[in-house]
Design an enzyme around this catalytic site. Structure first.
Site: not given
Ligand code: UGA
Length: 452
Positions: A11, A35, A225, A229, A274, A281
């Site tokens: 972030v 870092k 937030k 999520n 899936g 997060c």
């Molecule tokens: C998530 C949120 O999408 C962000 O908006 C947020 O800022 C972030 O957390 C955070 O709190 O910092 P992220 O954890 O990077 O982002 O990943 P995502 O793309 O949201 O995916 C999360 C999980 O859900 C992954 O394991 C993905 O494989 C799974 N997923 C996602 C599914 O199984 N099906 C879906 O349709 C979408």
């Protein structure tokens, strides 16, 4: 504006480089000296597509420091972006945030104070908490000052964090007075009005119009937030629950997801069935907000189910392997993908961890491949008796079944007809519904998708 960012994780670093690109004067402070040295040399310590190129073009506006002695108390804004890991009981561990607040409080001066912003995901009430810590420290030095602390939650997805930064759906600003709100609005004004030249690696998405600015008080911003999520995690658990029923009744969950997603009130995103959600997060935030509710004497039962369904969903791969192979002991299972999702090396709460441990426990020989996350996996689980494949095709060698756990694009390019000849039995367990089942059926595989 002069902006100091504390913490150079996903972030802090993404935000810092992006703000530098739109011409703010950014200082990034991280007490991890190694870092900081790497960053100062233009190296990016995490895997995030596009970040290195953007840093290269923004470097005139960004400096890296590793000591609080170099902190400039006259900066306009201080963004706190340090980690808030999960304690064993599920609570957020605020010790890094507390330490940062203390350090800031020890250095502010009476002439001018920056706006302090919580960007890390912090429990509700943290803006007031950070304010109190800073003010106490100032008071110890005889400074009676009123500090403004705002909340500016991030909504960045790992792997596409820069796209989300430059083309956000909304920017949420939590502020308890007008001055704080105005300053933070100014910080993001260039992005809000899209008044910058997009970086070559980050062209504006065709359907992108403009971000909505949502200004509210700090408590509501903090809750937004967690609610966002939780909702997304719930959406995924919802479709996974239906996927399980689809398997029983003979429906195809992808058709169902499309059919419901076309309703604009529902929307098609995050309805991909899936093996469930992972990452740093969703698991942390859904649990943390449930605990907050408990502290207020009630249970958020919807979130409890969201978590339960997700835990159960990880067992799906094992169940399908048992159905197709019957005994797992003595069998060789190939694993495609380890990270919690594609385009990241992040393994935090990745379904692969539970699944691989279970396979080993059940007596399987496990071969894995992930072009980016394999090194992390090896470092984090050195004692696990795994075979790390050098090339993706090696995962198929002598395998009784192969399971896809992370839908890296690269896997789409595999010639499954060719790989099938290396296998002992041709079974593909597609834990992300990433593949077209026809291609497998044609190559003689038993193909098993989620809810199909
Ligand atoms: C998530 C949120 O999408 C962000 O908006 C947020 O800022 C972030 O957390 C955070 O709190 O910092 P992220 O954890 O990077 O982002 O990943 P995502 O793309 O949201 O995916 C999360 C999980 O859900 C992954 O394991 C993905 O494989 C799974 N997923 C996602 C599914 O199984 N099906 C879906 O349709 C979408």
């Amino acid at each position: 504006m002069k902006v100091t960012i504390i913490g150079s994780g996903y972030v802090g670093l993404t935000t810092g480089v992006a703000l530098a690109y739109i011409d703010h004067q950014v200082t990034l402070l991280d007490i991890d000296q190694q870092k900081i040295e790497r960053l100062a040399n233009g190296e990016i310590p995490i895997y995030e597509p596009g970040l290195k190129e953007l840093l290269e073009d923004a470097k005139k506006n960004i400096s890296f420091i590793s000591s609080w002695d170099s902190f400039d108390p006259t900066t306009d804004v201080v963004i706190i972006a340090v980690g808030t890991p999960m304690r064993e009981n599920g609570d957020a561990d605020l010790s890094f945030v507390e330490a940062v607040a203390k350090s800031i409080g020890q250095r502010l001066i009476s002439e001018k104070q920056p706006i302090i912003v919580n960007k890390s995901t912090v429990p509700i009430g943290s803006a007031a908490y950070v304010k109190s810590i800073i003010e106490q420290q100032c008071k110890k030095r005889g400074l009676q000052i009123d500090i403004n602390v705002g909340s500016n939650p991030e909504f960045l997805r790992e792997g596409v964090a820069l796209v989300d930064t430059f083309y956000p759906d909304r920017i949420v600003i939590g502020a308890d007075n007008k001055m704080t709100a105005n300053q933070l609005q100014q910080l993001y004004s260039t992005i809000l009005h899209q008044e910058y030249k997009p970086h070559d690696s980050l062209p504006k998405p065709k359907d992108y119009t403009e971000s909505v600015l949502h200004i509210t008080n700090t408590t509501s911003a903090e809750m937004i937030k967690y609610a966002a999520n939780s909702f997304l995690a719930m959406k995924i658990s919802f479709i996974n629950e239906f996927a399980n029923l689809a398997e029983k009744v003979g429906a195809d969950i992808q058709e169902v997801a499309k059919g419901i997603g076309l309703d604009k009130r529902i929307g098609s995103k995050f309805l991909h069935a899936g093996i469930g959600w992972g990452g740093s997060c969703f698991p942390k935030d859904v649990l943390a907000i449930s605990l907050t509710a408990e502290q207020y004497g009630f249970e958020m039962s919807m979130l409890k189910s969201t978590i339960e369904i997700n835990n159960r969903q990880r067992e799906w791969v094992i169940k399908k392997l048992q159905e197709t192979l019957q005994t797992i002991r003595g069998k060789t299972i190939g694993i495609l993908g380890l990270s919690f999702k594609p385009n990241t090396d992040d393994l935090r709460n990745a379904p692969s961890i539970d699944i691989i441990h279970k396979l080993i426990e059940l007596g399987a020989t496990v071969k894995v491949y992930d072009q980016i996350a394999m090194i992390n996996f090896k470092n984090q689980y050195p004692a696990l008796p795994l075979e790390y494949a050098e090339q993706v095709e090696d995962v198929f060698e002598e395998a009784h079944a192969v399971a896809l756990l992370t839908e890296w694009k690269e896997f789409q390019k595999l010639d499954f007809e060719k790989t099938s000849s290396k296998m002992k039995r041709k079974i593909m367990i597609d834990g992300r519904n990433a593949f077209n089942s026809d291609a497998f059926k044609k190559a003689g595989y038993t193909y098993v998708g989620v809810g199909r």
